[in-house]
Design a protein around this motif. Structure first.
Motif, PDB file in Angstrom:
ATOM      1  N   UNK A   3       0.831  -1.206   0.000  1.00 31.26           N
ATOM      2  CA  UNK A   3       0.000   0.000   0.000  1.00 31.26           C
ATOM      3  C   UNK A   3       0.864   1.254   0.000  1.00 31.26           C
ATOM      4  N   UNK A   4       1.927   1.238   0.793  1.00 34.51           N
ATOM      5  CA  UNK A   4       2.815   2.405   0.859  1.00 34.51           C
ATOM      6  C   UNK A   4       3.504   2.647  -0.488  1.00 34.51           C
ATOM      7  N   UNK A   5       3.997   1.581  -1.111  1.00 29.47           N
ATOM      8  CA  UNK A   5       4.679   1.733  -2.400  1.00 29.47           C
ATOM      9  C   UNK A   5       3.706   2.231  -3.460  1.00 29.47           C
ATOM     10  N   UNK A   6       2.496   1.645  -3.504  1.00 24.75           N
ATOM     11  CA  UNK A   6       1.521   2.057  -4.515  1.00 24.75           C
ATOM     12  C   UNK A   6       1.058   3.496  -4.284  1.00 24.75           C
ATOM     13  N   UNK A   7       0.961   3.903  -3.021  1.00 29.47           N
ATOM     14  CA  UNK A   7       0.568   5.281  -2.713  1.00 29.47           C
ATOM     15  C   UNK A   7       1.639   6.262  -3.190  1.00 29.47           C
ATOM     16  N   UNK A   8       2.916   5.913  -2.975  1.00 25.92           N
ATOM     17  CA  UNK A   8       4.011   6.766  -3.446  1.00 25.92           C
ATOM     18  C   UNK A   8       4.038   6.844  -4.973  1.00 25.92           C
ATOM     19  N   UNK A   9       3.787   5.705  -5.618  1.00 23.48           N
ATOM     20  CA  UNK A   9       3.724   5.707  -7.080  1.00 23.48           C
ATOM     21  C   UNK A   9       2.578   6.586  -7.586  1.00 23.48           C
ATOM     22  N   UNK A  10       1.436   6.523  -6.898  1.00 24.31           N
ATOM     23  CA  UNK A  10       0.295   7.353  -7.286  1.00 24.31           C
ATOM     24  C   UNK A  10       0.631   8.835  -7.134  1.00 24.31           C
ATOM     25  N   UNK A  11       1.317   9.185  -6.044  1.00 25.18           N
ATOM     26  CA  UNK A  11       1.732  10.585  -5.845  1.00 25.18           C
ATOM     27  C   UNK A  11       2.668  11.027  -6.962  1.00 25.18           C
ATOM     28  N   UNK A  12       3.621  10.156  -7.323  1.00 23.46           N
ATOM     29  CA  UNK A  12       4.552  10.507  -8.392  1.00 23.46           C
ATOM     30  C   UNK A  12       3.802  10.710  -9.712  1.00 23.46           C
ATOM     31  N   UNK A  13       2.855   9.840 -10.004  1.00 27.31           N
ATOM     32  CA  UNK A  13       2.103   9.944 -11.252  1.00 27.31           C
ATOM     33  C   UNK A  13       1.309  11.252 -11.324  1.00 27.31           C
ATOM     34  N   UNK A  14       0.707  11.634 -10.192  1.00 27.72           N
ATOM     35  CA  UNK A  14      -0.045  12.894 -10.150  1.00 27.72           C
ATOM     36  C   UNK A  14       0.877  14.072 -10.453  1.00 27.72           C
ATOM     37  N   UNK A  15       2.052  14.077  -9.802  1.00 26.49           N
ATOM     38  CA  UNK A  15       3.015  15.163 -10.033  1.00 26.49           C
ATOM     39  C   UNK A  15       3.557  15.132 -11.461  1.00 26.49           C
ATOM     40  N   UNK A  16       3.702  13.942 -12.014  1.00 27.37           N
ATOM     41  CA  UNK A  16       4.176  13.812 -13.393  1.00 27.37           C
ATOM     42  C   UNK A  16       3.133  14.355 -14.375  1.00 27.37           C
ATOM     43  N   UNK A  17       1.866  14.044 -14.129  1.00 30.94           N
ATOM     44  CA  UNK A  17       0.784  14.548 -14.985  1.00 30.94           C
ATOM     45  C   UNK A  17       0.721  16.073 -14.931  1.00 30.94           C
ATOM     46  N   UNK A  18       1.019  16.632 -13.757  1.00 31.57           N
ATOM     47  CA  UNK A  18       1.007  18.084 -13.580  1.00 31.57           C
ATOM     48  C   UNK A  18       2.320  18.731 -14.043  1.00 31.57           C
ATOM     49  N   UNK A  19       3.175  17.949 -14.715  1.00 28.08           N
ATOM     50  CA  UNK A  19       4.432  18.442 -15.282  1.00 28.08           C
ATOM     51  C   UNK A  19       5.429  18.923 -14.221  1.00 28.08           C
ATOM     52  N   UNK A  20       5.300  18.414 -12.985  1.00 29.49           N
ATOM     53  CA  UNK A  20       6.224  18.810 -11.925  1.00 29.49           C
ATOM     54  C   UNK A  20       7.399  17.844 -11.783  1.00 29.49           C
ATOM     55  N   UNK A  21       7.257  16.638 -12.340  1.00 28.88           N
ATOM     56  CA  UNK A  21       8.324  15.648 -12.285  1.00 28.88           C
ATOM     57  C   UNK A  21       8.504  15.010 -13.651  1.00 28.88           C
ATOM     58  N   UNK A  22       9.738  14.638 -13.962  1.00 29.54           N
ATOM     59  CA  UNK A  22      10.032  13.926 -15.204  1.00 29.54           C
ATOM     60  C   UNK A  22      10.646  12.571 -14.887  1.00 29.54           C
ATOM     61  N   UNK A  23      10.741  11.724 -15.912  1.00 30.54           N
ATOM     62  CA  UNK A  23      11.220  10.358 -15.664  1.00 30.54           C
ATOM     63  C   UNK A  23      12.730  10.302 -15.448  1.00 30.54           C
ATOM     64  N   UNK A  24      13.506  10.995 -16.251  1.00 31.22           N
ATOM     65  CA  UNK A  24      14.953  10.970 -16.086  1.00 31.22           C
ATOM     66  C   UNK A  24      15.609   9.870 -16.909  1.00 31.22           C
TER      67      UNK A  24
END
Length: 402
Positions: A3-24
């Motif tokens: 649950x913790x890992x999936x929650x962190x992944x969901x947070x990353x995806x939200x920030x990625x959709x909002x153009x705040x994070x990139x893959x690298x």
């Protein structure tokens, strides 16, 4: 954990959709390796769908764990993208190993033998930390020691001493300066490792340190006398000084007393091969070893139940089949080659240091997995996939000014 890992992944995806994070770069270059790691949980789902598993509940749980470990591997690649974060992650792993070494050692030396708020039921007189099995504490300490040694190597001065006076001045600076704290932590962790009395845990540590050290000296054009002295001191001091006070002779005694007559692991491996042959391509189902093995075992395997094979390679092949097992081994080999390439190509001391960590950790666990099941323990498996990600980062992470 999942649950913790999936929650962190969901947070990353939200920030990625909002153009705040990139893959690298590290993540994009590791997509083939990510695909290889995903074969295990995806195949477990197919085993459920096609009714190939003899224990669907455990297969579902193993699938969930597999997705979580793959997610953790991805998160490490996506988030650890600066020198500060790399160091923070490495020190967090070393700190965790230090806690386990101190906790396990104090429980043994004081005679107050507890796991995590639970009294021990076995392995009295040996360090187990918060693990049930001393071999899994040994495996965890070897992984975190690999990271600590890589950190230590990354702090070494790459320039050669101009004369013997300068050479000894640098040695004294290393022994008395800030690096001494990390060296003391490594000594404490090695003491905890020796106190587990784990035969293959200690053998894998010293063997992998020696092999990775030789590889580092051969591959890196920037190896110095300081690197040779550090690796030499780790082997000599830890064996003859730490081992004298914390029971290395008991480890040696256990190695000398090992024989086919006193061990049942070879019989277990023989009967596990029968289970593998009957489900060579499909496997009996992820996480089904405990359910499947009784149909193949004979009386000479001992009276105890085996929830896991004492061989990670055989257990994965029995549960998943040889094709998926080969994919997982190929993913580990991929990270190993990346770490080797990083030691050849990278100029940054930190990148060469974590490449050394990944190289040593992979060699150590490859050896330990022949006689134990560290990769079936979530803590050890999670730590290992993080180190695999560090191996990729060591090669592909670009240096940034900010």
């Amino acid at each position: 954990m999942s649950v913790m890992v999936f929650a962190l992944l969901a947070c990353w995806l939200i920030l990625h959709i909002r153009k705040q994070l990139t893959t690298g770069t590290a993540f994009s270059q590791s997509l083939p390796m990510l695909g290889l790691l995903l074969t295990a949980p995806l195949w477990a789902e197919l085993q459920l769908t096609l009714d190939l598993s003899i224990d669907p509940a455990n297969t579902l749980q193993s699938s969930l764990l597999g997705f979580a470990l793959t997610g953790l591997f991805s998160l490490t690649l996506l988030m650890v993208r600066s020198k500060q974060r790399i160091r923070l992650l490495c020190y967090a792993l070393v700190g965790s190993g230090l806690f386990q070494a101190l906790y396990g050692s104090m429980m043994t030396l004081t005679g107050i033998e507890y796991l995590f708020f639970v009294p021990k039921e076995s392995y009295f007189g040996t360090a187990t930390g918060t693990f049930v099995n001393r071999n899994h504490l040994a495996g965890y300490l070897v992984l975190t020691l690999s990271v600590g040694i890589g950190l230590m190597i990354s702090t070494l001065d790459g320039e050669s001493a101009s004369n013997w006076r300068d050479f000894f001045r640098r040695i004294l600076t290393t022994l008395l300066g800030n690096k001494a704290r990390l060296r003391i932590i490594l000594v404490i962790m090695v003491a905890g490792l020796v106190m587990t009395h784990s035969r293959m845990g200690n053998t894998a540590f010293f063997a992998s340190l020696a092999i990775a050290g030789v590889l580092a000296l051969l591959l890196s054009k920037r190896s110095t006398k300081a690197t040779i002295i550090l690796i030499g001191s780790l082997i000599i001091i830890d064996i003859f000084v730490v081992g004298t006070f914390f029971g290395v002779e008991k480890v040696v005694q256990r190695l000398e007393n090992s024989s086919e007559a006193s061990e049942t692991r070879d019989e277990v491996n023989t009967y596990t091969l029968g289970a593998i042959q009957d489900n060579l391509l499909t496997g009996s189902g992820a996480g089904t070893y405990y359910t499947n093995f009784p149909a193949y075992r004979q009386y000479d395997a001992g009276r105890g139940f085996y929830d896991h094979a004492h061989n990670d390679y055989f257990e994965f092949a029995s549960d998943y089949g040889v094709v998926v097992t080969s994919c997982l081994m190929l993913a580990v080999l991929w990270a190993f080659i990346s770490a080797i390439r990083a030691q050849i190509k990278r100029k940054t001391a930190l990148m060469r240091g974590i490449a050394f960590s990944a190289t040593m950790a992979i060699i150590a666990l490859a050896m330990h997995s022949t006689v134990d099941f560290n990769l079936q323990i979530p803590a050890n498996a999670a730590t290992f996939v993080v180190i695999l990600a560090l191996g990729q980062i060591s090669l592909y992470q670009k240096s940034r000014r900010r």
